[in-house]
Scaffold this active site. Structure first.
Site, PDB file in Angstrom:
ATOM      1  N   LYS A 278       3.092  -3.872 -34.011  1.00 35.66           N
ATOM      2  CA  LYS A 278       3.557  -4.804 -32.973  1.00 35.66           C
ATOM      3  C   LYS A 278       2.369  -5.335 -32.173  1.00 35.66           C
ATOM      4  CE  LYS A 278       8.104  -2.715 -32.034  1.00 35.66           C
ATOM      5  NZ  LYS A 278       8.939  -3.888 -32.318  1.00 35.66           N
ATOM      6  N   ASP A 289      12.585   3.487 -27.408  1.00 36.51           N
ATOM      7  CA  ASP A 289      13.299   3.102 -28.629  1.00 36.51           C
ATOM      8  C   ASP A 289      14.203   4.219 -29.170  1.00 36.51           C
ATOM      9  OD1 ASP A 289      13.873   1.012 -30.376  1.00 36.51           O
ATOM     10  OD2 ASP A 289      12.319   1.588 -31.816  1.00 36.51           O
ATOM     11  N   GLU A 350      12.465  -0.360 -38.676  1.00 36.59           N
ATOM     12  CA  GLU A 350      12.600   1.070 -38.995  1.00 36.59           C
ATOM     13  C   GLU A 350      13.933   1.648 -38.544  1.00 36.59           C
ATOM     14  OE1 GLU A 350      11.313  -0.026 -36.300  1.00 36.59           O
ATOM     15  OE2 GLU A 350      12.231   1.272 -34.802  1.00 36.59           O
ATOM     16  N   ARG A 352      17.038   0.489 -38.700  1.00 35.84           N
ATOM     17  CA  ARG A 352      18.092   0.396 -39.715  1.00 35.84           C
ATOM     18  C   ARG A 352      17.855   1.397 -40.846  1.00 35.84           C
ATOM     19  NH1 ARG A 352      16.736  -5.797 -40.247  1.00 35.84           N
ATOM     20  NH2 ARG A 352      16.207  -5.306 -38.106  1.00 35.84           N
TER      21      ARG A 352
HETATM   22  N1  BES Z   1      12.888  -1.388 -31.623  1.00 35.09           N
HETATM   23  C1  BES Z   1      12.784  -2.698 -32.124  1.00 35.09           C
HETATM   24  C2  BES Z   1      13.776  -3.670 -31.498  1.00 35.09           C
HETATM   25  C3  BES Z   1      13.641  -3.944 -30.006  1.00 35.09           C
HETATM   26  C4  BES Z   1      13.012  -5.086 -29.575  1.00 35.09           C
HETATM   27  C5  BES Z   1      14.196  -3.113 -29.079  1.00 35.09           C
HETATM   28  C6  BES Z   1      12.915  -5.359 -28.234  1.00 35.09           C
HETATM   29  C7  BES Z   1      14.114  -3.382 -27.717  1.00 35.09           C
HETATM   30  C8  BES Z   1      13.471  -4.516 -27.306  1.00 35.09           C
HETATM   31  C9  BES Z   1      13.049  -2.713 -33.634  1.00 35.09           C
HETATM   32  O1  BES Z   1      12.655  -1.571 -34.314  1.00 35.09           O
HETATM   33  C10 BES Z   1      12.286  -3.846 -34.237  1.00 35.09           C
HETATM   34  O2  BES Z   1      11.095  -3.809 -34.187  1.00 35.09           O
HETATM   35  N2  BES Z   1      13.003  -4.821 -34.793  1.00 35.09           N
HETATM   36  C11 BES Z   1      12.406  -5.951 -35.419  1.00 35.09           C
HETATM   37  C12 BES Z   1      13.042  -6.132 -36.776  1.00 35.09           C
HETATM   38  C13 BES Z   1      12.393  -7.182 -37.638  1.00 35.09           C
HETATM   39  C14 BES Z   1      11.020  -6.705 -38.059  1.00 35.09           C
HETATM   40  C15 BES Z   1      13.272  -7.435 -38.831  1.00 35.09           C
HETATM   41  C16 BES Z   1      12.672  -7.165 -34.543  1.00 35.09           C
HETATM   42  O3  BES Z   1      13.785  -7.302 -34.035  1.00 35.09           O
HETATM   43  O4  BES Z   1      11.742  -7.943 -34.339  1.00 35.09           O
HETATM   44 ZN    ZN Z   2      12.602   0.156 -33.220  1.00 35.41          ZN
HETATM   45 MN    MN Z   3      10.635  -1.644 -34.932  1.00 35.62          MN
END
Ligand code: BES
Ligand code: ZN
Ligand code: MN
Length: 496
Positions: A278, A289, A350, A352
């Protein structure tokens, strides 16, 4: 700090000598409630003066202090136009009163039980709101000065003896609700160097013992034996080994084993994104998370404390998603516990993955309903912000009940679509599916991926990304981790 909750019918003269008194005032113009005639005359004069001067008109959530010549004080809290207070307005009123009192460094607050026939619900919500409004995460703070202070005692005042007995009887359940939300906040706020899978499992052990919930902790070798390929893949990049918690509570009499609801919570104690790392800016937020897992642990413990007549199992895969030489990679094909294979498009998708194993695992209990809760997608945060949680359901009856629970708990939810047309987006040429399908419709795509792992079981998925952390806060939620979801699910289970 633990908030002491008292119930009293003592004279307001005595009580107000020790502590400020909350006065809930309908507006506008300000309508001072009749019970204030039991306050000392100087305090009544001070309240009247504040309202007459026109600088307090009783607008919802507005506040003012009335200070009497004898040194006694009232915290005036506006509750808006004259009509019956609904439970959300009531929670906001008590929460505002507590936040105002603590903001002015008072150590205690007396508040009347507001009028209404549902004394039990009023009391439960007043107590929970006081605890939630008094919340502070100070686990890691050694320098106390400059911190928002907290009140130490909260007294519900009810002069009518018969009503007071009902108030007293409802306090404990109110505390269970307040504690459930505050516990989710504590776990979510905890930094990832304190809260990692093993320390989290230990903490959960304390909560479960305290509540009478059976807990089984599965470690690395168990996960390997069970072929939980997704949990192992996501957890593989970290020096902190993954854990998998299985909690059980049987509250229903009769055939002891049949599970009514299986709860599955996403427990990523830190989500760096892994190899698909990230950006720096908001990465720190990903210490939260694991909030979905905290919601489920809190919910099952609260259900046990409330002795709800329901059989529950709750599972939480706990992992840390890190980049390293042992981390899973984009392009990998992961074989999940169900046997279905997933091509990794992003190691940052991760949640899912680990939920796939969790959702598959609970099917051994043949539950009547599966509910999962997760900070799953940025797309959900973009769609609903920090106001609503988004949910997906394959079962309309369960969806309706969730909406009802949401009306009661004040934790707002909005139904999102599940449709086979989203499936195109996560087709893989080399595996049964991919773990992502692009940015557009990301929350629904993630939900459809999860659905592949629930089989034909009735199921609901609650995506709490966005509502996990509040940027500004509300009358009973100081900014930071919201604790959203626990009171919602407890109410859902209570409605059974
Ligand atoms: N934990 C994150 C989602 C998240 C984002 C939670 C902001 C709280 C605030 C999740 O694991 C994630 O990184 N999701 C990605 C998925 C994508 C790579 C398909 C996302 O939503 O960008
Ligand atoms: Zn996550
Ligand atoms: Mn993630």
């Amino acid at each position: 700090m633990e908030l002491t909750i008292n119930v009293s019918g003592a004279s307001l003269d005595d009580l107000s000598a020790e502590s400020p008194v909350a006065v809930f005032v309908h507006g506008e113009p300000a309508a001072i409630p009749a019970w204030t005639k039991d306050l000392s005359e100087p305090l009544q004069d001070a309240i009247k003066a504040r309202c007459d001067a026109g600088d307090f008109v009783g607008r919802a959530n507005s506040t003012a202090m009335a200070v009497a010549t004898d040194g006694t004080r009232a915290v005036l809290v506006g509750i808006g136009p004259r009509r019956r207070l609904d439970m959300e307005a009531l929670r906001r009123a008590y929460g505002t009163a507590v936040q105002t009192a603590r903001g002015r460094s008072f150590k205690s607050l007396v508040a009347p039980v507001v009028p209404g026939n549902d004394v039990t619900a009023i009391t439960e919500n007043a107590v929970a709101a006081a605890m939630m409004g008094n919340y502070l995460y100070d686990e890691c703070i050694s320098e106390r000065s400059g911190l928002t202070p907290q009140i130490e005692s909260f007294t519900l005042w009810e002069p009518d003896g018969k009503r007071r007995r009902r108030v007293t009887n409802a306090v404990d359940n109110g505390k269970v609700l307040g504690e459930a939300t505050c516990r989710v906040r504590d776990l979510t706020n905890a930094p990832a160097n304190d809260l990692f899978p093993k320390s989290y499992a230990t903490k959960a052990g304390t909560f479960c013992r305290d509540a009478g919930v059976k807990l089984q902790v599965l470690g690395l070798s168990d996960l390997k034996k069970m072929k939980m390929g997704a949990v192992l893949a996501v957890g593989g990049g970290s020096n902190n080994e993954p854990q998998f918690l299985v909690m059980q509570y049987n509250g229903r009499k009769g055939r002891a084993k049949a599970v009514d609801v299986a709860l599955v919570g996403k427990g990523v104690t830190f989500d760096s994104g892994g190899i698909s790392i990230k950006p720096t800016a908001d990465m720190w937020e990903m210490r939260g998370d694991m909030m979905g897992s905290a919601v489920m642990i809190s919910t099952i413990c609260a259900a046990a404390k409330l002795k709800l007549p329901v059989n529950l199992v709750a599972v939480t895969p706990l992992v840390e998603n890190m980049p390293s030489g042992t981390a899973y990679r984009p392009g990998d094909v992961v074989r999940t516990m169900s046997g279905l294979t997933v091509e990794i498009m992003s190691t940052d998708a991760e949640g899912r993955m680990i939920l796939a194993d969790g959702l598959h695992y609970v099917q051994r209990y043949e539950p009547k309903l599966i509910i999962d809760c997760a900070t799953l997608t940025g797309a959900m945060a973009v769609a609903l912000g920090d106001v609503y949680g988004g949910y997906f359901a394959t079962d309309n009856k369960a969806a309706k009940r969730l909406e009802k629970a949401s009306d009661v708990s004040g934790e707002k939810v909005w139904r999102m679509p599940l449709h086979p047309d989203y499936d195109e987006k996560f087709k893989s040429p080399v595996a049964d599916m991919r773990n992502g399908g692009g940015r557009y419709g990301g929350a629904s795509i993630a939900a459809r991926i999860l659905q592949r792992f629930v089989g034909d079981y009735p199921w609901m998925h609650i995506d709490i990304a966005g509502i996990d952390l509040l940027k500004s806060g509300n009358p009973y939620t100081p900014k930071g981790a919201s604790g959203f979801g626990a009171r919602l699910l407890i109410e859902f289970l209570r409605q059974k």
